[in-house]
Design an enzyme around this catalytic site. Sequence first.
Site, PDB file in Angstrom:
ATOM      1  N   LYS A   1       0.961  -1.161   0.111  1.00  0.00           N
ATOM      2  CA  LYS A   1       0.044   0.139  -0.066  1.00  0.00           C
ATOM      3  C   LYS A   1       0.817   1.170  -0.335  1.00  0.00           C
ATOM      4  O   LYS A   1       0.879   2.095  -0.580  1.00  0.00           O
ATOM      5  CB  LYS A   1      -1.303  -0.323   0.717  1.00  0.00           C
ATOM      6  CG  LYS A   1      -2.245   1.207   0.927  1.00  0.00           C
ATOM      7  CD  LYS A   1      -2.293   1.357   2.538  1.00  0.00           C
ATOM      8  CE  LYS A   1      -1.600   2.186   3.509  1.00  0.00           C
ATOM      9  NZ  LYS A   1      -1.942   2.645   4.848  1.00  0.00           N
TER      10      LYS A   1
ATOM     11  N   ASP B   1      -6.541   0.879   1.131  1.00  0.00           N
ATOM     12  CA  ASP B   1      -6.743   1.463   2.167  1.00  0.00           C
ATOM     13  C   ASP B   1      -7.665   0.766   3.035  1.00  0.00           C
ATOM     14  O   ASP B   1      -8.822   0.353   2.088  1.00  0.00           O
ATOM     15  CB  ASP B   1      -6.400   3.216   2.587  1.00  0.00           C
ATOM     16  CG  ASP B   1      -7.283   4.346   2.425  1.00  0.00           C
ATOM     17  OD1 ASP B   1      -8.433   3.314   1.539  1.00  0.00           O
ATOM     18  OD2 ASP B   1      -7.516   4.717   2.804  1.00  0.00           O
TER      19      ASP B   1
END
Length: 258
Positions: free
Chosen positions: A150, A168
Amino acid sequence: MTNPKTKSSTQTSQKSNRNGARRRVAPRSIYTKTELQEMFRRFSVQRPEPKGELEHVNAFTLVVAVALSAQATDAGVNKATRSLFKVADTPQKMLDLGEDRLRDYIKTIGLYRNKAKNVIALSRKLIEDFGGEVPRTREELVTLPGVGRKTANVVMSMAFGIPTIAVDTHIFRIANRIRLAPGKTPDEVEEKLMRVIPPEYLFHAHHWLILHGRYVCKARRPECERCVIADLCKSPEKSCDVPAPLVELPPQVIGVAE
């Protein structure tokens, strides 16, 4: 005896290649191409130039900010890093600052002790392995301590302009809630989003979805009456079918001291 339904399902999800081997065919989105195009067109009208809300001054401070943001709010990270980045905006300056002094700057952030260790370690690795420069590839970025897929995707997009989707909590929730790209893991959701988002909207899609999840399609109760895609949305939680007026929102204000 073979169940006809099972056989039919298998036939639709697999095809033979020229060598006779089976390959899986990705399931189609429940949204049509026209609906997907319209969904992201509206996001583009609402926020023509969306921005991430983590304050940073260069690629290195972006890596640090994103790493610090795990299980923390952007606002909380920004409050801690405003002073930090004034004294340590390069890997060498961060090493010179040292772990103890770094902890003093970020002690208001959750898990700050472990994060301080990672920031010092990633700073050292950047100097030793990358000449003090933040690498541009995901494969290299994830070798940095405290940097996962991420974080790497955020850095690739925001620092280097490479279209990626960083999944997220907001994007994971929305992708599943509105059935845009349902998946059990962030990686599964990312793979599906990369496939269904129209290519011309991919670069900003990450921020559009995050901001939509943060300010409209909220975790506790989605504010469907404020949603510009309410008529397109296929969420079973939807409480309104009438889209909010499609107008450009005021420019984001980022980096203003509290």
